[in-house]
Write an enzyme that holds these catalytic residues in place. Structure first.
Site, PDB file in Angstrom:
ATOM      1  CG  HIS A  82       4.098   3.172  19.786  1.00  0.00           C
ATOM      2  ND1 HIS A  82       3.716   4.291  19.102  1.00  0.00           N
ATOM      3  CD2 HIS A  82       4.618   2.318  18.851  1.00  0.00           C
ATOM      4  CE1 HIS A  82       3.983   4.124  17.810  1.00  0.00           C
ATOM      5  NE2 HIS A  82       4.537   2.954  17.640  1.00  0.00           N
TER       6      HIS A  82
ATOM      7  CB  CYS B  65       0.466  -2.131  13.235  1.00  0.00           C
ATOM      8  SG  CYS B  65       0.925  -1.962  11.515  1.00  0.00           S
TER       9      CYS B  65
ATOM     10  CG  ASN C 225      -7.102   5.440  12.134  1.00  0.00           C
ATOM     11  OD1 ASN C 225      -7.807   6.330  12.568  1.00  0.00           O
ATOM     12  ND2 ASN C 225      -6.389   5.550  11.018  1.00  0.00           N
TER      13      ASN C 225
ATOM     14  CB  CYS D 198       2.358   7.633   3.499  1.00  0.00           C
ATOM     15  SG  CYS D 198       2.725   6.474   4.829  1.00  0.00           S
TER      16      CYS D 198
ATOM     17  CD  GLU E 215      -2.683  -0.934   2.670  1.00  0.00           C
ATOM     18  OE1 GLU E 215      -2.557   0.071   3.397  1.00  0.00           O
ATOM     19  OE2 GLU E 215      -3.445  -1.863   2.935  1.00  0.00           O
TER      20      GLU E 215
ATOM     21  CB  CYS F 236      -0.136   1.397   7.850  1.00  0.00           C
ATOM     22  SG  CYS F 236       1.042   0.116   7.795  1.00  0.00           S
TER      23      CYS F 236
ATOM     24  CB  CYS G  76       5.693  -4.937   9.355  1.00  0.00           C
ATOM     25  SG  CYS G  76       6.908  -4.129  10.421  1.00  0.00           S
TER      26      CYS G  76
ATOM     27  CB  CYS H 208       3.325  -2.367  16.414  1.00  0.00           C
ATOM     28  SG  CYS H 208       5.029  -1.869  16.112  1.00  0.00           S
TER      29      CYS H 208
ATOM     30  CB  SER I  96       7.346   4.127  16.542  1.00  0.00           C
ATOM     31  OG  SER I  96       7.116   4.624  15.246  1.00  0.00           O
TER      32      SER I  96
ATOM     33  N   GLY J 288       5.959  -2.009   6.860  1.00  0.00           N
ATOM     34  CA  GLY J 288       7.351  -2.434   7.025  1.00  0.00           C
ATOM     35  C   GLY J 288       8.145  -1.537   7.940  1.00  0.00           C
ATOM     36  CD  GLU J 289      11.997  -0.283  11.536  1.00  0.00           C
ATOM     37  OE1 GLU J 289      11.100  -0.014  12.326  1.00  0.00           O
ATOM     38  OE2 GLU J 289      12.854   0.543  11.168  1.00  0.00           O
TER      39      GLU J 289
HETATM   40  S1  SF4 Z   1       4.428  -1.309  10.004  1.00  0.00           S
HETATM   41 FE1  SF4 Z   1       5.178   0.031  11.661  1.00  0.00          FE
HETATM   42  S2  SF4 Z   1       3.536   0.022  13.191  1.00  0.00           S
HETATM   43 FE2  SF4 Z   1       3.159  -1.709  11.808  1.00  0.00          FE
HETATM   44  S3  SF4 Z   1       4.116  -3.489  12.822  1.00  0.00           S
HETATM   45 FE3  SF4 Z   1       5.632  -2.577  11.422  1.00  0.00          FE
HETATM   46  S4  SF4 Z   1       6.813  -1.138  12.670  1.00  0.00           S
HETATM   47 FE4  SF4 Z   1       4.952  -1.613  13.804  1.00  0.00          FE
END
Ligand code: SF4
Length: 357
Positions: free
Chosen positions: A230, A131, A304, A117, A104, A347, A124, A128, A228, A173-174
């Site tokens: 959190h 997510c 969200n 973005c 995306e 995301c 990923c 998290c 990030s 993704g990271e």
């Molecule tokens: S895309 Fe970002 S928020 Fe989602 S799991 Fe990966 S690091 Fe975490």
């Protein structure tokens, strides 16, 4: 207003894509086929600057060359699987890669700002808990050309092909887990004969990989770093970001300090506010203590709600109290506005919906 939804039925392309090649590699590709190397530059300009999505559109190339190129290459290797547009001019693209995997990317338009973005991995590995992108783990890293193509596709949606003004590497993704490919794409994104986007307008977000943060700092680039957090302590953070115990807050913050020392650029700390989990005023005060003395800015992102995940949005009262507690402690803070919510701009949601997960 309902989103516009477009589907394409095109087959995924098997041929190599133009942006898989660096400028140098493409020159060599032309030379090896007995074609003038200057044509490589011409063809890249058509895609990067003029928004061409087919060789037919490259009208200053001889017809025979256009035919030869179309038999050997594709200008863009991704296909638009879904295109959603919200009333606030936010666009979301679900792109199909050549191995049928889906990623995306989002275009956010506000006043004179056009921000892309983008994603750096399929899925990923960070997991998290709030997510959608992390739910199925990581499938693979994106290649530099696949990262760059997201920018080209989003730029092609801008009225009159206007330049993108900002990039936020905050999609799926990271980013620092795929740093080489990302840097390759950003080289072209920032080049005058590429997409011409200023390095200072590019934000790279990370969950906190200290060694890679230091490497990024040492590059001497002016990219902006967003970390990030959190949570204000390791115990809570490990519940929200499962990879936290591998590094821990102290070493992430040290690496962020190093980034500031090397680049002079203030680090932004991202904080997704989850109702009833990390949204107490006490958490805000603890966060302020953690960031005291640092050149830091905090972006608070109200969660969200995502289908399939148990978390909920913070109440407006909790959000206001959290913000106020940070401000009282002298921390610069902003609440990130929600854009394109009617098209699942969070995301990973659209991809999961299409994959039926
Ligand atoms: S895309 Fe970002 S928020 Fe989602 S799991 Fe990966 S690091 Fe975490």
């Amino acid at each position: 207003m309902l989103p516009i939804i477009r589907k394409t039925a095109d087959a995924v392309q098997e041929l190599p894509a133009l942006l898989d090649f660096s400028a140098q590699a493409l020159r060599e590709w032309f030379q090896q086929r007995g074609k003038p190397a200057m044509r490589a530059r011409q063809v890249r300009r058509w895609v990067l600057e003029a928004g061409a999505e087919s060789f037919e559109q490259m009208t200053d190339l001889p017809r025979s060359l256009r035919r030869d190129l179309a038999a050997a290459l594709v200008p863009l290797g991704t296909r638009i699987e879904r295109h959603l547009q919200a009333a606030d001019r936010t666009h979301k693209l679900l792109l199909k890669l050549r191995d049928n995997r889906l990623i995306e990317c989002v275009l956010i338009q506000e006043d004179n700002r056009r921000s892309a973005c983008i994603s750096t991995q399929v899925g990923c590995g960070m997991g998290c808990v709030f997510c959608a992108s992390g739910l199925g783990g990581v499938e693979r890293n994106l290649a530099g050309g696949e990262i760059l193509e997201q920018l080209v596709r989003l730029r092609n949606l801008c009225p009159d092909l206007q330049r993108l003004t900002h990039i936020v590497v905050m999609g799926m993704g990271e980013p620092l887990a795929n740093l080489d490919a990302l840097l390759e794409a950003l080289e072209v994104a920032t080049a005058a004969d590429g997409l011409g986007i200023g390095a200072r307008h590019i934000t790279i977000s990370t969950v906190g990989l200290p060694a890679k943060m230091r490497r990024l700092a040492d590059l001497g680039k002016q990219y902006h770093l967003a970390v990030s957090l959190h949570a204000p302590n390791d115990e809570l953070r490990s519940q929200i970001v499962p990879t936290n115990p591998q590094n821990g807050l102290a070493s992430i913050l040290e690496a962020a300090d190093y980034f500031f020392e090397q680049t002079g650029r203030q680090v932004t700390y991202e904080y997704v506010l989850l109702g009833g989990i990390n949204d107490l005023a006490g958490h805000a005060r603890e966060l302020a203590l953690l960031l005291r003395g640092r050149h830091a800015h905090v972006n608070v992102i109200p969660f969200n709600e995502v289908e399939g995940l148990p978390h909920r949005r913070p109440t407006p009262e909790a959000l206001a109290a959290f913000q106020a507690a940070l401000r009282q402690q002298g921390i610069s803070v902003k609440v990130r506005k929600r854009k394109g919510s009617e098209i699942d701009a969070a995301c990973g949601q659209l991809r999961r919906q299409v994959l039926g997960q």
